[in-house]
Design a protein around this motif. Structure first.
Motif, mmCIF file in Angstrom:
data_model
loop_
_atom_site.group_PDB
_atom_site.id
_atom_site.type_symbol
_atom_site.label_atom_id
_atom_site.label_comp_id
_atom_site.label_asym_id
_atom_site.label_seq_id
_atom_site.Cartn_x
_atom_site.Cartn_y
_atom_site.Cartn_z
ATOM 1 N N VAL A 66 -5.054 -8.440 -0.361
ATOM 2 C CA VAL A 66 -4.403 -9.080 -1.509
ATOM 3 C C VAL A 66 -2.961 -9.450 -1.160
ATOM 4 C CG1 VAL A 66 -3.603 -8.740 -3.870
ATOM 5 C CG2 VAL A 66 -5.881 -7.965 -3.206
ATOM 6 N N GLY A 67 -2.252 -8.529 -0.508
ATOM 7 C CA GLY A 67 -0.865 -8.802 -0.143
ATOM 8 C C GLY A 67 -0.740 -9.942 0.839
ATOM 9 N N GLY A 68 -1.638 -9.988 1.824
ATOM 10 C CA GLY A 68 -1.609 -11.073 2.793
ATOM 11 C C GLY A 68 -1.868 -12.421 2.157
ATOM 12 N N ARG A 69 -2.796 -12.446 1.228
ATOM 13 C CA ARG A 69 -3.111 -13.714 0.550
ATOM 14 C C ARG A 69 -1.977 -14.141 -0.370
ATOM 15 N NH1 ARG A 69 -5.864 -18.145 1.817
ATOM 16 N NH2 ARG A 69 -6.652 -19.241 -0.023
ATOM 17 N N LEU A 70 -1.389 -13.177 -1.080
ATOM 18 C CA LEU A 70 -0.273 -13.507 -1.970
ATOM 19 C C LEU A 70 0.900 -14.089 -1.198
ATOM 20 C CD1 LEU A 70 -0.171 -10.499 -4.479
ATOM 21 C CD2 LEU A 70 -0.680 -12.892 -5.002
ATOM 22 N N TYR A 71 1.230 -13.489 -0.054
ATOM 23 C CA TYR A 71 2.344 -14.005 0.743
ATOM 24 C C TYR A 71 2.074 -15.444 1.176
ATOM 25 C CZ TYR A 71 5.861 -14.425 4.400
ATOM 26 O OH TYR A 71 6.919 -14.856 5.169
ATOM 27 N N HIS A 72 0.850 -15.694 1.618
ATOM 28 C CA HIS A 72 0.499 -17.047 2.068
ATOM 29 C C HIS A 72 0.569 -18.051 0.926
ATOM 30 C CE1 HIS A 72 -1.688 -20.392 3.834
ATOM 31 N NE2 HIS A 72 -2.548 -20.331 2.829
ATOM 32 N N PHE A 91 -7.936 -18.873 -4.050
ATOM 33 C CA PHE A 91 -8.767 -17.679 -3.990
ATOM 34 C C PHE A 91 -9.773 -17.728 -2.839
ATOM 35 C CE2 PHE A 91 -7.430 -18.168 -8.394
ATOM 36 C CZ PHE A 91 -6.951 -16.900 -8.683
ATOM 37 N N LYS A 92 -9.833 -18.828 -2.121
ATOM 38 C CA LYS A 92 -10.808 -18.972 -1.043
ATOM 39 C C LYS A 92 -10.238 -18.407 0.250
ATOM 40 C CE LYS A 92 -12.926 -23.083 -3.124
ATOM 41 N NZ LYS A 92 -13.258 -24.519 -2.952
ATOM 42 N N ILE A 93 -10.204 -17.097 0.303
ATOM 43 C CA ILE A 93 -9.594 -16.407 1.431
ATOM 44 C C ILE A 93 -10.365 -16.648 2.724
ATOM 45 C CG2 ILE A 93 -10.870 -14.263 1.075
ATOM 46 C CD1 ILE A 93 -8.319 -12.762 1.796
ATOM 47 N N TRP A 94 -11.652 -16.949 2.624
ATOM 48 C CA TRP A 94 -12.472 -17.158 3.813
ATOM 49 C C TRP A 94 -12.103 -18.442 4.557
ATOM 50 C CZ3 TRP A 94 -14.247 -17.059 -1.224
ATOM 51 C CH2 TRP A 94 -14.572 -18.284 -1.784
ATOM 52 N N GLU A 95 -11.364 -19.315 3.924
ATOM 53 C CA GLU A 95 -10.947 -20.548 4.583
ATOM 54 C C GLU A 95 -9.666 -20.373 5.400
ATOM 55 O OE1 GLU A 95 -10.670 -23.596 1.655
ATOM 56 O OE2 GLU A 95 -12.849 -23.732 1.372
ATOM 57 N N GLY A 96 -9.160 -19.141 5.441
ATOM 58 C CA GLY A 96 -7.947 -18.872 6.211
ATOM 59 C C GLY A 96 -6.739 -18.770 5.305
ATOM 60 N N GLY A 97 -5.701 -18.130 5.822
ATOM 61 C CA GLY A 97 -4.471 -18.013 5.065
ATOM 62 C C GLY A 97 -4.163 -16.592 4.651
ATOM 63 N N LEU A 98 -3.757 -15.755 5.617
ATOM 64 C CA LEU A 98 -3.319 -14.390 5.342
ATOM 65 C C LEU A 98 -1.974 -14.188 6.029
ATOM 66 C CD1 LEU A 98 -6.585 -12.275 5.848
ATOM 67 C CD2 LEU A 98 -5.428 -12.757 3.686
ATOM 68 N N GLY A 99 -0.962 -13.841 5.262
ATOM 69 C CA GLY A 99 0.354 -13.578 5.832
ATOM 70 C C GLY A 99 0.482 -12.114 6.217
ATOM 71 N N ILE A 100 0.741 -11.837 7.494
ATOM 72 C CA ILE A 100 0.795 -10.461 7.963
ATOM 73 C C ILE A 100 1.885 -9.675 7.256
ATOM 74 C CG2 ILE A 100 2.332 -11.058 9.869
ATOM 75 C CD1 ILE A 100 -0.401 -8.323 9.781
ATOM 76 N N TRP A 101 2.966 -10.354 6.873
ATOM 77 C CA TRP A 101 4.072 -9.649 6.208
ATOM 78 C C TRP A 101 3.625 -9.060 4.871
ATOM 79 C CZ3 TRP A 101 6.857 -9.769 10.304
ATOM 80 C CH2 TRP A 101 6.941 -10.919 11.081
ATOM 81 N N GLY A 102 2.905 -9.859 4.096
ATOM 82 C CA GLY A 102 2.400 -9.368 2.820
ATOM 83 C C GLY A 102 1.297 -8.347 3.002
ATOM 84 N N ALA A 103 0.468 -8.542 4.055
ATOM 85 C CA ALA A 103 -0.627 -7.610 4.307
ATOM 86 C C ALA A 103 -0.101 -6.218 4.640
ATOM 87 C CB ALA A 103 -1.498 -8.131 5.442
ATOM 88 N N ILE A 104 0.927 -6.146 5.493
ATOM 89 C CA ILE A 104 1.485 -4.851 5.871
ATOM 90 C C ILE A 104 2.219 -4.217 4.685
ATOM 91 C CG2 ILE A 104 3.189 -3.702 7.324
ATOM 92 C CD1 ILE A 104 0.635 -4.427 8.778
ATOM 93 N N ALA A 105 2.984 -5.033 3.949
ATOM 94 C CA ALA A 105 3.777 -4.493 2.835
ATOM 95 C C ALA A 105 2.887 -3.908 1.741
ATOM 96 C CB ALA A 105 4.670 -5.589 2.262
ATOM 97 N N LEU A 236 15.390 -23.005 10.960
ATOM 98 C CA LEU A 236 14.336 -22.093 11.407
ATOM 99 C C LEU A 236 13.250 -21.974 10.346
ATOM 100 C CD1 LEU A 236 16.310 -19.117 13.029
ATOM 101 C CD2 LEU A 236 15.054 -20.930 14.206
ATOM 102 N N ARG A 237 12.025 -21.774 10.813
ATOM 103 C CA ARG A 237 10.921 -21.577 9.896
ATOM 104 C C ARG A 237 11.108 -20.280 9.107
ATOM 105 N NH1 ARG A 237 6.029 -24.341 11.704
ATOM 106 N NH2 ARG A 237 4.783 -22.565 11.013
ATOM 107 N N LEU A 238 10.543 -20.243 7.897
ATOM 108 C CA LEU A 238 10.683 -19.076 7.049
ATOM 109 C C LEU A 238 10.199 -17.810 7.753
ATOM 110 C CD1 LEU A 238 11.233 -17.677 4.340
ATOM 111 C CD2 LEU A 238 8.937 -18.390 3.608
ATOM 112 N N ASN A 239 9.083 -17.912 8.478
ATOM 113 C CA ASN A 239 8.547 -16.737 9.159
ATOM 114 C C ASN A 239 9.452 -16.271 10.291
ATOM 115 O OD1 ASN A 239 6.258 -16.286 7.592
ATOM 116 N ND2 ASN A 239 5.009 -17.713 8.771
#
Length: 322
Positions: A66-72, A91-105, A236-239
């Motif tokens: 959920v966190g990874g998807r929210l960040y993305h 909501f189509k998480i299977w199509e890609g788009g997970l932010g590692i920053w949100g996933a870890i947090a 610089l890019r946000l990431n």
């Protein structure tokens, strides 16, 4: 003429009848399995129970997704909420788009809940699973290969990635395989954390902080190579900014934690050591009981000998009188 390159898959999903098997989802699931499996081995080696890592992962993994998807979605909101876009795609998480920053947090929040329910210190748990998380990221990045996404600038290197899709504005060509660079970097991060943990006896969250710092160092230069659309701040890019900030926080934590709490936790899971001590005490009690029984048997035998001697003396005296 191209002599060598990394081909892209013709499609990222296979169908078993009506059931779709998506390469992106498969990589994520496989990565989670590896992280839990290896984390469990490290947790047991630190003195914890088998299965505890999986029990806490039941909380951490859903929160992390959920966190990874929210960040993305938040950082790339225009992909879902701008004109001509369908917000349902968020909501189509299977199509890609997970932010590692949100996933870890947010995953850390889930892990904290699981640890609190078990009475386990979160830093100790984080240290145990840190290399496994890096390996999970290494595997998960291949999901981007299945989706033909997150590649770098054009190149004629022999390991260039051949993009063939034209979806979402992609231009077919040969590009830096940044997914591969990050995958290999994450494997290196896992090996670094494993070595440093053994060499310096890291504890109290420092192994996890080392994973975070070393990952951010690689993510900074890999992110700089990417050409997909992203928000920029001061060129610089946000990431890039996120990686720089998180890197500094991780380094500060390592320094302060080493000063305040050197060494490693003596007990990572309450009750395990006590249980082992109880078993030893029970064993010692059994030995004492056996020794006592033998002593009692010896006393009984001595008593019998005394009674026999008394009987013989009485019989002798009666003979003399007769």
């Amino acid at each position: 003429m191209e002599l060598a390159y990394i081909p892209s898959p013709s499609r990222g999903v296979l169908y078993l009848g009506p059931i779709p098997l998506r390469g992106y989802a498969f990589c994520i699931i496989l990565g989670v399995f590896v992280a839990v499996w290896y984390g469990n081995k490290r947790w047991i080696a630190r003195g914890g129970r088998s299965g505890t890592v999986a029990d806490i992962a039941v909380w951490a993994v859903p929160f992390g997704l959920v966190g990874g998807r929210l960040y993305h979605v938040i950082t790339d909101y225009e992909l879902y909420f701008s004109e001509g876009r369908n917000w349902v795609d968020a909501f189509k998480i299977w199509e890609g788009g997970l932010g590692i920053w949100g996933a870890i947090a947010l995953g850390a929040v889930g892990a904290w809940i699981g640890c609190r329910r078990r009475g386990i210190p979160l830093p100790a748990y984080a240290d145990a699973v840190a290399p496994g998380i890096a390996l999970a990221q290494a595997i998960g990045r291949w999901g981007n290969w299945f989706n033909q996404e997150l590649y770098g600038r054009e190149t004629d290197l022999p390991w260039a990635l051949h993009i063939t899709s034209t979806a979402d504005g992609r231009v077919p060509g040969y590009y830096h395989p940044t997914f591969l660079y990050e995958s290999l970097w994450c494997i290196g991060v896992a090996l670094l954390v494993i070595w440093a943990d053994r060499r310096f006896n890291l504890g109290h969250g420092r192994a996890f902080a080392l994973y975070v710092a070393s990952y951010c160092a690689g993510r900074f230069w890999i992110e700089y190579m990417r050409v997909d659309d992203a928000h920029h701040i001061l060129g610089l890019r946000l990431n890039n900014w996120t990686a720089l900030l998180v890197f500094l926080l991780a380094v500060v934590y390592i320094v302060l934690s080493a000063r305040k709490r050197p060494g490693r936790e003596a007990v990572v899971e309450p009750g395990v050591s006590d249980g082992e001590a109880g078993s030893k005490a029970d064993g010692a009690g059994d030995v004492d009981g056996e020794a006592g029984s033998k002593a009692d048997a010896a006393d009984d035998a001595d008593g019998a000998d005394v009674e026999t001697d008394v009987a013989e003396d009485e019989a002798g005296s009666a003979t003399k009188k007769t």
